[in-house]
Design a protein around this motif. Structure first.
Motif, mmCIF file in Angstrom:
data_model
loop_
_atom_site.group_PDB
_atom_site.id
_atom_site.type_symbol
_atom_site.label_atom_id
_atom_site.label_comp_id
_atom_site.label_asym_id
_atom_site.label_seq_id
_atom_site.Cartn_x
_atom_site.Cartn_y
_atom_site.Cartn_z
ATOM 1 N N SER A 1 0.520 -1.259 -0.021
ATOM 2 C CA SER A 1 -0.247 -0.283 0.204
ATOM 3 C C SER A 1 0.518 1.089 0.334
ATOM 4 O O SER A 1 2.249 1.550 0.450
ATOM 5 C CB SER A 1 -1.005 0.153 1.057
ATOM 6 O OG SER A 1 -0.365 0.296 2.794
ATOM 7 N N SER A 2 0.241 2.065 -0.161
ATOM 8 C CA SER A 2 0.908 3.235 -0.074
ATOM 9 C C SER A 2 -0.226 4.585 0.052
ATOM 10 O O SER A 2 -1.352 4.037 -0.512
ATOM 11 C CB SER A 2 1.836 3.976 -2.012
ATOM 12 O OG SER A 2 1.085 4.071 -2.452
ATOM 13 N N SER A 3 -0.011 5.477 0.715
ATOM 14 C CA SER A 3 -0.796 6.217 1.244
ATOM 15 C C SER A 3 0.264 7.768 0.958
ATOM 16 O O SER A 3 1.193 8.007 1.520
ATOM 17 C CB SER A 3 -1.635 6.369 2.374
ATOM 18 O OG SER A 3 -0.615 5.934 3.818
ATOM 19 N N ARG A 4 -0.771 9.013 1.256
ATOM 20 C CA ARG A 4 0.067 10.241 1.485
ATOM 21 C C ARG A 4 -1.197 11.649 2.417
ATOM 22 O O ARG A 4 -2.518 10.753 2.193
ATOM 23 C CB ARG A 4 0.165 11.194 0.171
ATOM 24 C CG ARG A 4 0.667 12.412 0.252
ATOM 25 C CD ARG A 4 1.018 12.795 -1.210
ATOM 26 N NE ARG A 4 2.378 13.458 -0.732
ATOM 27 C CZ ARG A 4 2.854 14.277 -1.998
ATOM 28 N NH1 ARG A 4 3.000 14.412 -3.506
ATOM 29 N NH2 ARG A 4 3.236 15.979 -1.889
ATOM 30 N N GLN A 5 -0.579 12.093 3.472
ATOM 31 C CA GLN A 5 -1.770 12.322 3.907
ATOM 32 C C GLN A 5 -1.255 13.739 4.230
ATOM 33 O O GLN A 5 0.239 14.301 4.405
ATOM 34 C CB GLN A 5 -2.455 11.907 5.845
ATOM 35 C CG GLN A 5 -2.706 10.751 5.202
ATOM 36 C CD GLN A 5 -2.864 10.027 7.154
ATOM 37 O OE1 GLN A 5 -2.045 10.535 7.710
ATOM 38 N NE2 GLN A 5 -2.921 8.165 6.938
ATOM 39 N N ASN B 1 4.227 10.727 4.051
ATOM 40 C CA ASN B 1 3.983 9.946 2.514
ATOM 41 C C ASN B 1 4.095 8.120 3.839
ATOM 42 O O ASN B 1 5.100 8.354 5.085
ATOM 43 C CB ASN B 1 4.925 9.814 2.417
ATOM 44 C CG ASN B 1 4.837 11.123 0.956
ATOM 45 O OD1 ASN B 1 3.683 11.438 0.462
ATOM 46 N ND2 ASN B 1 5.613 11.791 0.380
ATOM 47 N N ASN B 2 3.705 7.569 3.482
ATOM 48 C CA ASN B 2 3.532 5.765 3.918
ATOM 49 C C ASN B 2 3.919 5.094 2.700
ATOM 50 O O ASN B 2 2.640 4.497 2.062
ATOM 51 C CB ASN B 2 2.975 5.719 5.087
ATOM 52 C CG ASN B 2 3.148 3.966 5.829
ATOM 53 O OD1 ASN B 2 3.508 4.216 6.173
ATOM 54 N ND2 ASN B 2 2.301 3.742 5.582
ATOM 55 N N TYR B 3 4.724 3.892 2.801
ATOM 56 C CA TYR B 3 4.700 2.920 1.919
ATOM 57 C C TYR B 3 4.889 1.288 2.652
ATOM 58 O O TYR B 3 6.076 1.187 3.835
ATOM 59 C CB TYR B 3 6.180 2.566 0.718
ATOM 60 C CG TYR B 3 5.357 4.362 0.535
ATOM 61 C CD1 TYR B 3 4.869 4.641 -1.197
ATOM 62 C CD2 TYR B 3 6.906 5.804 0.621
ATOM 63 C CE1 TYR B 3 5.502 5.659 -2.089
ATOM 64 C CE2 TYR B 3 6.375 6.640 0.039
ATOM 65 C CZ TYR B 3 5.686 6.454 -1.327
ATOM 66 O OH TYR B 3 5.711 7.754 -2.188
ATOM 67 N N SER C 1 7.809 -0.468 6.103
ATOM 68 C CA SER C 1 6.840 0.476 6.061
ATOM 69 C C SER C 1 7.837 1.121 5.770
ATOM 70 O O SER C 1 9.421 1.247 6.545
ATOM 71 C CB SER C 1 6.015 0.208 6.802
ATOM 72 O OG SER C 1 6.534 0.621 7.974
#
Length: 494
Positions: free
Chosen positions: A111-115, A123-125, A320
């Motif tokens: 997963s990848s996310s950006r907040q 960012n989180n991978y 992560s």
């Protein structure tokens, strides 16, 4: 820690297989008693010393047209193609059952996310792999494999059964078609004889030697014989239509295949039937019943495993990072191990009832298997005695038909000379038609009875020479399946 996780996933399969044991019954093929000889074995037309010829139709009838039609049917018959596809389905069911012995849950996730919060962007991978495996402690999945394997064997036996039935149907239809063609020829030959007798009666009437009664009787017999022609023609066309279906083609196309008229295939004098004990190995329906029994034995074992606890173990590893480039180099690693068991102790009564149900089904299939063997022996005995007696009958009809032809020649001459009344000639003509027709019908029946013998013996399926029925499917069909889904690549050989 990394080394520990690596070892865990390496020794997991060995740990789960070690100590596994089966809690259900171990299947053994039932011991069955069969007769040592056939009832008609002493007859000169039957020999049990030789095995059944796999291509019995070719060696028994020696009819190239019949051989050609059977070859076409084996390549085009839709029922046989359907049976081959059922074998393919059984192969995939076995592959699924085998696959169930390995980790049932294998998942790679990422997963990848950006907040953004308070003008700060995060960012989180993440990347992870998890696996779960139900331990086959009691042989649960092995019973599924055992059942599927027996099911595959059964589907092959069913294919062989369809093949035998197809060959027998083509041979019987062909013999009957030739028989009706010969009966039609006999009717037309007798029509010519009866037309000649009518001309003689008319000539004698004009000469004042007889009354109109002779002419009326001659016309009545002639018209009755002519009336049989449409019936024979209809039977011939109906048999052709049936043959077309067996060959997987339309009646119009089949008519083009078989326009010529040939005599009824003559049967061989001696028939090789093998030993009664060979039926269990040769008859596909007997083999199918035995394989169904084996599959049901595995179903009992599978039901018994529900009485015991189910153990599942597994684990997961992951990583992560806030930067994708650091995903495999940072120190943020996660791992987990788990173990759990389930035991349906409150459904124990229902589960035991299912065990009893599966065992009752097994017992019923065992009785069916034993009955199949008895029925098979009875069918062979019926077919043998039918063939033997039809040969005896054929020899008698040949003598009667020859005598009736001589009687027609003599009575025709005597009627012309005025030595006998027309009633005698009419009786002779009627008898000749009946005797010639009986001879042809008896010859055809002897050939049909020979087909019944080989069908009852279960002969013919050996012609596939242990080839996988799936490999016998048409190349065009396999190509169409591969085009529909690439999952067949590497499985179906074009």
């Amino acid at each position: 820690m990394k080394l520990f996780i690596l070892r865990f996933f390496c020794i997991l399969p060995a740990c789960m297989l070690a100590g596994c044991f089966q809690v259900g019954p171990v299947y053994k093929t039932p011991v069955v008693k069969t007769e040592n000889i056939w009832l008609a074995e002493s007859d000169s037309t039957i020999t049990a010393k030789s095995i059944v010829d796999p291509r019995w139709w070719a060696s028994s009838f020696k009819d190239p047209q019949l051989d050609h039609l059977i070859d076409l049917a084996l390549g085009q018959n839709l029922s046989l193609l359907s049976a081959g596809l059922r074998v393919l389905q059984a192969q995939q069911q076995l592959a699924i059952a085998i696959g169930n012995q390995y980790p049932q849950q294998q998942q790679l996730s990422g997963s990848s996310s950006r907040q953004k919060a308070n003008a700060i962007t995060f960012n989180n991978y993440s990347l992870g792999f998890n696996v779960g495996w139900e331990a086959d402690l009691w042989g649960r999945f092995r019973y599924q494999v055992e059942s599927a394997a027996a099911g595959l064997d059964g589907s092959v036996a069913a294919y062989d059964g369809v093949l035998i039935s197809l060959v027998a149907q083509v041979a019987q239809n062909y013999v009957l078609m030739r028989t009706y063609q010969q009966r039609l020829a006999v009717a037309r030959e007798n029509i010519l004889l009866q037309e000649k007798s009518l001309q003689i009666a008319k000539a004698k009437l004009q000469a004042g030697e007889v009354s109109e009664l002779d002419v009326d009787q001659a016309e009545s017999l002639l018209h009755n014989t002519r009336a049989s022609v449409p019936s024979y023609e209809a039977s011939i066309q109906q048999l052709k239509n049936g043959m077309a279906i067996l060959l997987g083609t339309t009646p119009a196309k089949f008519n083009d295949l078989i326009m010529n008229k040939e005599p009824i295939p003559r049967t061989s004098v001696t028939v090789a039937v093998g030993m009664p004990q060979d039926l269990i190995r040769r008859r596909p329906d007997v083999r199918l019943a035995e394989r169904q029994l084996a599959a049901q034995s595995a179903n009992i074992g599978f039901a018994i495993t529900d009485l015991y606890p189910h153990l599942t173990i597994g684990g997961a590893i992951g990583t992560s990072s806030v930067k994708s480039s650091d995903l495999f180099t940072n120190d943020t690693k996660t791992w987990s191990l788990f173990g759990m068991f389930e035991w349906n102790i409150f459904n124990y009564g229902r589960l035991k009832s299912n065990v009893r149900l599966q065992d009752a089904v097994f017992q019923q299939l065992l009785v069916d298997y034993l009955n199949n063997i008895l029925v098979a022996q009875g069918e062979v005995e019926d077919a043998i005695v039918g063939y033997v007696k039809s040969h005896e009958q054929l020899a008698i009809y040949e003598q009667a038909a020859a005598a009736s032809q001589r009687a027609v020649r003599i009575s025709s001459i005597q009627y012309q000379e005025g030595s006998i009344p027309f009633n005698t000639l009419i009786t002779t003509l009627q008898s000749n038609l009946q005797q010639q027709d009986l001879l042809v019908a008896s010859e055809g029946q002897a050939a049909v009875n020979l087909v019944s013998v080989y069908k009852a013996l279960g002969g013919g399926w050996e012609i596939r020479k242990n080839q996988d029925p799936v490999n016998l499917l048409p190349v065009e069909m396999k190509k169409a399946m591969i085009e529909r889904t690439e999952a067949w690549k590497g499985v179906l050989v074009e």
